[in-house]
Design an enzyme around this catalytic site. Sequence first.
Site, PDB file in Angstrom:
ATOM      1  N   ASP A 191      70.187 -34.422  31.048  1.00 24.58           N
ATOM      2  CA  ASP A 191      70.849 -35.497  31.822  1.00 24.58           C
ATOM      3  C   ASP A 191      70.159 -36.941  30.837  1.00 24.58           C
ATOM      4  OD1 ASP A 191      71.066 -38.498  33.837  1.00 24.58           O
ATOM      5  OD2 ASP A 191      71.635 -36.928  34.791  1.00 24.58           O
ATOM      6  N   HIS A 223      78.208 -30.303  38.952  1.00 26.16           N
ATOM      7  CA  HIS A 223      77.276 -30.370  38.937  1.00 26.16           C
ATOM      8  C   HIS A 223      75.935 -30.280  39.891  1.00 26.16           C
ATOM      9  CE1 HIS A 223      77.752 -34.322  38.655  1.00 26.16           C
ATOM     10  NE2 HIS A 223      76.539 -34.806  38.774  1.00 26.16           N
TER      11      HIS A 223
END
Length: 115
Positions: A33, A101
């Site tokens: 991320d 996700h």
Amino acid sequence: MTRDPDCLFCKIVAGEAGAEITADNDRAVAFRDINPQAPTHLLVVPRDHHADVGDLAAADPTALGAVLRLAAQVAEADGLDAHRIVFNTGAEAGQSVFHCHAHVLGGRSLAWPPG
């Protein structure tokens, strides 16, 4: 493969947008991320475009299983003894990219309830 040409995660899966890919399998891709919320914060996305986890589960439960298997694999590869897997569904729940996700979070104590 089902793809949305305007979707950032579809572009990452296709190799058209940069990301630190950490692992993949035939149905899913994992990457770090860009705004980590824990020392380990990975995203695991299905290769096919589905707006959220409910859509993915209804359309392709096998791909959902592949996402979860890869999430467990990347957590283990990052040396996490404990971790959290989170799917946000909808803007009010914190979903900002509307491609299903899983967030894999770990490396620190995670409080409950989150929020």
